[in-house]
Scaffold this active site. Structure first.
Site, PDB file in Angstrom:
ATOM      1  N   HIS A  52       4.991   6.907  11.403  1.00 12.64           N
ATOM      2  CA  HIS A  52       4.562   6.749  10.013  1.00 12.64           C
ATOM      3  C   HIS A  52       4.102   8.128   9.549  1.00 12.64           C
ATOM      4  O   HIS A  52       2.916   8.354   9.342  1.00 12.64           O
ATOM      5  CB  HIS A  52       3.431   5.717   9.948  1.00 12.64           C
ATOM      6  CG  HIS A  52       3.141   5.217   8.565  1.00 12.64           C
ATOM      7  ND1 HIS A  52       3.835   5.635   7.454  1.00 12.64           N
ATOM      8  CD2 HIS A  52       2.221   4.323   8.117  1.00 12.64           C
ATOM      9  CE1 HIS A  52       3.356   5.024   6.384  1.00 12.64           C
ATOM     10  NE2 HIS A  52       2.378   4.222   6.770  1.00 12.64           N
TER      11      HIS A  52
ATOM     12  N   ARG B  30       0.810  -1.210   0.000  1.00 16.13           N
ATOM     13  CA  ARG B  30       0.000   0.000   0.000  1.00 16.13           C
ATOM     14  C   ARG B  30       0.852   1.274   0.000  1.00 16.13           C
ATOM     15  O   ARG B  30       0.714   2.131  -0.862  1.00 16.13           O
ATOM     16  CB  ARG B  30      -0.841  -0.035   1.271  1.00 16.13           C
ATOM     17  CG  ARG B  30      -2.066   0.752   1.281  1.00 16.13           C
ATOM     18  CD  ARG B  30      -2.787   0.418   2.572  1.00 16.13           C
ATOM     19  NE  ARG B  30      -3.389  -0.903   2.519  1.00 16.13           N
ATOM     20  CZ  ARG B  30      -4.594  -1.125   2.010  1.00 16.13           C
ATOM     21  NH1 ARG B  30      -5.298  -0.135   1.535  1.00 16.13           N
ATOM     22  NH2 ARG B  30      -5.097  -2.340   1.990  1.00 16.13           N
ATOM     23  N   THR B  31       1.743   1.367   0.962  1.00 15.21           N
ATOM     24  CA  THR B  31       2.563   2.574   1.092  1.00 15.21           C
ATOM     25  C   THR B  31       3.526   2.698  -0.086  1.00 15.21           C
ATOM     26  O   THR B  31       3.744   3.775  -0.617  1.00 15.21           O
ATOM     27  CB  THR B  31       3.341   2.538   2.429  1.00 15.21           C
ATOM     28  OG1 THR B  31       2.431   2.330   3.481  1.00 15.21           O
ATOM     29  CG2 THR B  31       4.074   3.835   2.663  1.00 15.21           C
TER      30      THR B  31
ATOM     31  N   LYS C 166      23.211  -9.634   2.538  1.00 12.83           N
ATOM     32  CA  LYS C 166      24.629  -9.988   2.685  1.00 12.83           C
ATOM     33  C   LYS C 166      25.207  -9.340   3.932  1.00 12.83           C
ATOM     34  O   LYS C 166      26.401  -9.425   4.180  1.00 12.83           O
ATOM     35  CB  LYS C 166      25.408  -9.525   1.449  1.00 12.83           C
ATOM     36  CG  LYS C 166      24.976 -10.213   0.177  1.00 12.83           C
ATOM     37  CD  LYS C 166      25.698  -9.620  -1.027  1.00 12.83           C
ATOM     38  CE  LYS C 166      25.014 -10.036  -2.317  1.00 12.83           C
ATOM     39  NZ  LYS C 166      25.293  -9.089  -3.404  1.00 12.83           N
TER      40      LYS C 166
ATOM     41  N   ARG D  26      11.157   2.176   4.362  1.00 15.78           N
ATOM     42  CA  ARG D  26      10.365   1.467   5.372  1.00 15.78           C
ATOM     43  C   ARG D  26      11.264   0.409   5.989  1.00 15.78           C
ATOM     44  O   ARG D  26      12.010  -0.254   5.266  1.00 15.78           O
ATOM     45  CB  ARG D  26       9.137   0.831   4.736  1.00 15.78           C
ATOM     46  CG  ARG D  26       8.678  -0.380   5.476  1.00 15.78           C
ATOM     47  CD  ARG D  26       7.273  -0.497   5.949  1.00 15.78           C
ATOM     48  NE  ARG D  26       6.332   0.538   5.723  1.00 15.78           N
ATOM     49  CZ  ARG D  26       5.070   0.405   6.087  1.00 15.78           C
ATOM     50  NH1 ARG D  26       4.639  -0.705   6.645  1.00 15.78           N
ATOM     51  NH2 ARG D  26       4.227   1.365   5.881  1.00 15.78           N
TER      52      ARG D  26
END
Lengths: 142, 307
Positions: free
Chosen positions: B132, B54-55, B83, B104
């Site tokens: 957020h 969504r974001t 890694k 995110r």
């Protein structure tokens, strides 16, 4: 009454809360010192009833912010020619870096290598800090 | 000036800076076409260390609609993070390729840490349960558009007010405006954390009440912000059974509400908003999604300094 000589040149860390003397002694690595040092525990104190204190017969570099963080009531006396030439009253540092670790398992500090744990003083009266990254509260309860 | 700034915490921007973003968002809403080349030649890097369709879609659509381009990863498995690359190294590398980053991360504070090593703007697209800020921008733009402003509002926040980060951010953000009143609707187990009550509400003398049932207060609300209540959050089954229906918005409860109530939800919803009210003019949660994209368009343009 225990008698310990006064020092001619060095540092006296006074008014340490009873019980904290040993951890400060260790933090300053005085157990490895090759000069005269004395840790006095449970000494009588007019101000607090009892106190710990540390006498160091040498001028060493002390991180005052860190010391203030361990115990903001500490007084650091600088001694020259057996006299106090400077008296430093400590307070809680505004920022504490690399000393305490964030306990929040979700904090970025829990996984990143080489990250320095940083805390910011948000409430001087209660000695409350918060993690700079995740806002987790850290309360120093003496 | 927002050019070159990071957005890590919803409080990072002043009210004036927020206003400048909303003004631009409103211009974009009015005439999207005239902004379609605004970010030509610019690249957005989307660093999604955990999936969030969504974001990520919202950010990517925002950049594409401004004429810019997008590169990035949507899970760390497909990047050098697997890694064992550190955040500073990843950021320094990506910042050499792109002009702005949306990040995110499951770990709280990761975008802030990244911002210390970044020569380009970093937008926090959600860090664990922490912040957020673009959701908050979305919520604010929606409120501005449907209510015409941010003052003189009674805002009801319903559901999980304890763990809901969007709720905490919205309270902080709205507490900066005039004549705001909060009605906090939740079971006792999921009440707003104390630090928000003391540091934000009581400290700033903002009126608020805490209640258990939505139907008791819905008639007084100008805005109703719904969130999901999970059964696992309740301490006992009996309380869950007694209260669960109080946090589901349906036609019956909506009958009691004002005609100009605005219903918001950060989405995705589960069952806390009944499908039967989706067509009600007071249901604003789908509009909210679109405002989210406009808010991100305006944010990207401002941070890049192209508008």
């Amino acid at each position: 009454m225990l008698y310990i000589d006064s020092i001619s040149k060095g540092i006296v860390i006074d008014h340490i809360q009873v019980g904290h003397g040993f951890s400060i002694f260790k933090y300053l690595e005085l157990d490895k010192a090759d000069f005269t040092v004395a840790l006095i525990m449970n000494a009588p104190s007019k101000k607090f009833g009892k106190k710990d204190l540390i006498k160091i017969e040498n001028k060493i570099d002390i991180d005052l912010a860190m010391l203030g963080f361990i115990d903001p009531n500490i007084t650091v006396n600088i001694i020259e020619n057996e006299k106090i030439v400077e008296k430093i009253n400590l307070s809680l540092p505004k920022k504490v870096e690399g000393i305490i670790e964030c306990k929040n398992p979700r904090c970025v500090t829990s996984t990143e290598r080489n990250i320095v744990h940083k805390f910011i003083l948000i409430d001087e009266q209660n000695g409350t800090y918060k993690c700079e990254y995740c806002d987790q509260i850290y309360s120093w309860e003496g | 000036m927002l050019k070159g700034k990071h957005l890590i915490d919803p409080q990072d921007f002043s009210l004036e800076e927020l206003e400048s973003i909303f003004e631009l968002a409103e211009e974009i809403i009015k005439d999207q076409n005239s902004f379609k080349d605004l970010c030509t030649g610019k690249i957005l890097g989307t660093l999604f260390y955990e999936p969030s369709t969504r974001t990520r879609f919202s950010f990517e659509a925002a950049m594409l609609r401004l004429g810019g381009r997008v590169i990035g990863f949507s899970e760390p498995g497909s990047s050098s993070v697997m890694k064992g690359e550190s955040i500073p190294d990843t950021i320094r590398t990506v910042a050499s390729y792109v002009d702005i980053i949306a990040m995110r991360h499951p770990k709280e504070g990761a975008p802030k840490y990244a911002s210390y090593y970044s020569s380009i703007p970093i937008i926090n697209a959600g860090d664990g349960g922490h912040q957020h800020p673009t959701q908050t921008l979305t919520d604010l733009l929606t409120i501005k558009e449907v209510k015409g402003g941010f003052s003189d509002l009674t805002i009801g926040l319903c559901g999980d007010l304890k763990f809901g980060r969007t709720v905490h951010s919205l309270i902080k953000a709205m507490s900066r405006y005039e004549n705001i009143k909060f009605i906090l609707i939740s079971p006792k187990e999921l009440q707003i954390p104390n630090y928000i009550k003391t540091e934000i509400l009581e400290n700033k003398d903002i009126p608020f009440i805490e209640v258990e049932r939505l139907e008791d207060v819905i008639d007084s609300l100008d805005i109703l912000y719904m969130t999901r209540v999970q059964k696992e959050r309740f301490f006992n089954e009996a309380d869950y059974i007694r209260l669960k229906d109080s946090y589901i918005l349906d036609r019956e409860k909506l009958k009691l509400a004002k005609k100009d109530l605005a219903i918001l939800h950060p989405l995705p919803r589960v069952n806390e908003i009944s499908y039967e009210i989706d067509d009600d003019p007071r249901a604003c949660y789908f509009q909210q999604i679109k405002y989210g994209m406009y808010a991100r368009m305006a944010l990207i343009a401002k941070l890049l300094g192209v508008a």
